[in-house]
Motif scaffolding. Structure first.
Motif, PDB file in Angstrom:
ATOM      1  N   ASP A  65       0.818  -1.211   0.000  1.00 31.19           N
ATOM      2  CA  ASP A  65       0.000   0.000   0.000  1.00 31.19           C
ATOM      3  C   ASP A  65       0.854   1.264   0.000  1.00 31.19           C
ATOM      4  OD1 ASP A  65      -2.175  -1.672  -0.015  1.00 31.19           O
ATOM      5  OD2 ASP A  65      -2.733  -1.318   2.074  1.00 31.19           O
ATOM      6  N   GLY A  66       1.899   1.277   0.816  1.00 31.59           N
ATOM      7  CA  GLY A  66       2.775   2.448   0.855  1.00 31.59           C
ATOM      8  C   GLY A  66       3.544   2.635  -0.438  1.00 31.59           C
ATOM      9  N   GLN A  67       4.066   1.550  -0.976  1.00 35.38           N
ATOM     10  CA  GLN A  67       4.840   1.620  -2.213  1.00 35.38           C
ATOM     11  C   GLN A  67       3.974   2.105  -3.378  1.00 35.38           C
ATOM     12  OE1 GLN A  67       8.094   1.230  -2.343  1.00 35.38           O
ATOM     13  NE2 GLN A  67       8.170   1.632  -4.526  1.00 35.38           N
ATOM     14  N   CYS A  68       2.743   1.624  -3.437  1.00 37.73           N
ATOM     15  CA  CYS A  68       1.872   2.011  -4.551  1.00 37.73           C
ATOM     16  C   CYS A  68       1.322   3.422  -4.379  1.00 37.73           C
ATOM     17  CB  CYS A  68       0.773   0.974  -4.747  1.00 37.73           C
ATOM     18  SG  CYS A  68       1.473  -0.599  -5.333  1.00 37.73           S
ATOM     19  N   GLU A  69       1.137   3.848  -3.149  1.00 38.99           N
ATOM     20  CA  GLU A  69       0.782   5.248  -2.924  1.00 38.99           C
ATOM     21  C   GLU A  69       1.917   6.131  -3.425  1.00 38.99           C
ATOM     22  OE1 GLU A  69      -0.306   8.381   0.676  1.00 38.99           O
ATOM     23  OE2 GLU A  69       0.133   6.302   1.163  1.00 38.99           O
ATOM     24  N   LEU A  70       3.138   5.747  -3.119  1.00 38.19           N
ATOM     25  CA  LEU A  70       4.308   6.484  -3.588  1.00 38.19           C
ATOM     26  C   LEU A  70       4.364   6.524  -5.111  1.00 38.19           C
ATOM     27  CD1 LEU A  70       6.996   7.929  -3.021  1.00 38.19           C
ATOM     28  CD2 LEU A  70       8.060   5.653  -2.908  1.00 38.19           C
ATOM     29  N   ALA A  71       4.063   5.399  -5.751  1.00 35.71           N
ATOM     30  CA  ALA A  71       4.068   5.355  -7.217  1.00 35.71           C
ATOM     31  C   ALA A  71       3.089   6.364  -7.805  1.00 35.71           C
ATOM     32  CB  ALA A  71       3.735   3.950  -7.710  1.00 35.71           C
ATOM     33  N   GLY A  72       1.978   6.578  -7.128  1.00 38.39           N
ATOM     34  CA  GLY A  72       0.982   7.526  -7.611  1.00 38.39           C
ATOM     35  C   GLY A  72       1.442   8.969  -7.575  1.00 38.39           C
ATOM     36  N   PHE A  73       2.443   9.266  -6.755  1.00 42.61           N
ATOM     37  CA  PHE A  73       2.921  10.644  -6.643  1.00 42.61           C
ATOM     38  C   PHE A  73       3.562  11.144  -7.937  1.00 42.61           C
ATOM     39  CE2 PHE A  73       2.064  10.299  -2.205  1.00 42.61           C
ATOM     40  CZ  PHE A  73       1.867  11.605  -1.787  1.00 42.61           C
ATOM     41  N   ALA A  74       3.928  10.244  -8.841  1.00 43.07           N
ATOM     42  CA  ALA A  74       4.485  10.671 -10.121  1.00 43.07           C
ATOM     43  C   ALA A  74       3.460  11.474 -10.932  1.00 43.07           C
ATOM     44  CB  ALA A  74       4.961   9.463 -10.924  1.00 43.07           C
ATOM     45  N   ALA A  75       2.186  11.293 -10.621  1.00 41.13           N
ATOM     46  CA  ALA A  75       1.119  12.040 -11.303  1.00 41.13           C
ATOM     47  C   ALA A  75       0.110  12.532 -10.268  1.00 41.13           C
ATOM     48  CB  ALA A  75       0.449  11.169 -12.350  1.00 41.13           C
ATOM     49  N   ARG A  76       0.574  12.897  -9.090  1.00 39.20           N
ATOM     50  CA  ARG A  76      -0.299  13.264  -7.970  1.00 39.20           C
ATOM     51  C   ARG A  76      -1.353  14.282  -8.381  1.00 39.20           C
ATOM     52  NH1 ARG A  76      -1.680  10.658  -3.498  1.00 39.20           N
ATOM     53  NH2 ARG A  76      -2.020  12.015  -1.736  1.00 39.20           N
ATOM     54  N   GLY A  77      -2.615  13.910  -8.162  1.00 35.62           N
ATOM     55  CA  GLY A  77      -3.729  14.803  -8.458  1.00 35.62           C
ATOM     56  C   GLY A  77      -4.144  14.790  -9.913  1.00 35.62           C
ATOM     57  N   GLY A  78      -3.392  14.118 -10.761  1.00 38.08           N
ATOM     58  CA  GLY A  78      -3.710  14.072 -12.182  1.00 38.08           C
ATOM     59  C   GLY A  78      -4.575  12.880 -12.531  1.00 38.08           C
ATOM     60  N   SER A  79      -5.074  12.874 -13.736  1.00 40.83           N
ATOM     61  CA  SER A  79      -5.975  11.808 -14.163  1.00 40.83           C
ATOM     62  C   SER A  79      -5.241  10.479 -14.322  1.00 40.83           C
ATOM     63  CB  SER A  79      -6.663  12.183 -15.479  1.00 40.83           C
ATOM     64  OG  SER A  79      -5.696  12.370 -16.504  1.00 40.83           O
ATOM     65  N   MET A  80      -3.919  10.505 -14.391  1.00 39.74           N
ATOM     66  CA  MET A  80      -3.141   9.292 -14.564  1.00 39.74           C
ATOM     67  C   MET A  80      -2.807   8.607 -13.232  1.00 39.74           C
ATOM     68  SD  MET A  80       0.148   9.202 -17.045  1.00 39.74           S
ATOM     69  CE  MET A  80       1.559   8.732 -16.069  1.00 39.74           C
TER      70      MET A  80
END
Length: 143
Positions: free
Chosen positions: A100-115
């Motif tokens: 969960d932590g690792q994948c949350e971190l992965a999302g920061f590459a497009a934080r707040g974006g549609s991707m």
């Protein structure tokens, strides 16, 4: 007046779960082999994760059965040899936190974006497949 408001509020709370169920049942029909829009790609990435998670749950059950069998066999050698079930549970809980932590971190590459949802779902699917392979070794090595 207060009683009427409470009745309306209670009715609203009863409708919320039904609304979510209808929304899930009405998920768009997306061809994941030809997804073109970001929304479609997000939906497909989530479906991919759900498929990986379903397989993980089935494999975890088999691994747990194998761990139980290890504990049964180890009991003859003494209680201090028993603990495979507890070790597997601890490992799985720790892995879930890591995932969960690792994948949350992965999302920061497009934080707040549609991707962002696609990145998170893709990470979840990838790590889940890797964990599934790890868990298979628990019972495949026994054969």
């Amino acid at each position: 007046m207060a009683l009427h408001f409470r009745t309306l509020l209670a009715a609203a709370f009863l409708l919320v779960p039904a609304t979510f169920a209808v929304a899930q049942d009405n998920e768009p029909d997306v061809d994941c082999d030809n997804a073109m829009t970001q929304m479609d790609m997000n939906i497909c990435a989530h479906r991919d994760y759900e498929t990986a998670d379903t397989e993980l749950n089935a494999v975890y059950k088999k691994a747990m059965d194998a761990a139980r069998e290890m504990d049964v066999q180890a009991k003859d050698m003494g209680e201090h040899y028993v603990g495979a079930v507890n070790a597997l549970k601890r490992a799985q809980r720790a892995w879930i936190g890591y995932r969960d932590g690792q994948c949350e971190l992965a999302g920061f590459a497009a934080r707040g974006g549609s991707m962002e949802p696609m990145l998170v779902s893709g990470c979840l699917a990838d790590l889940t497949r890797k964990r599934t392979a790890e868990l298979k070794t628990v019972y495949e090595s026994e054969n």
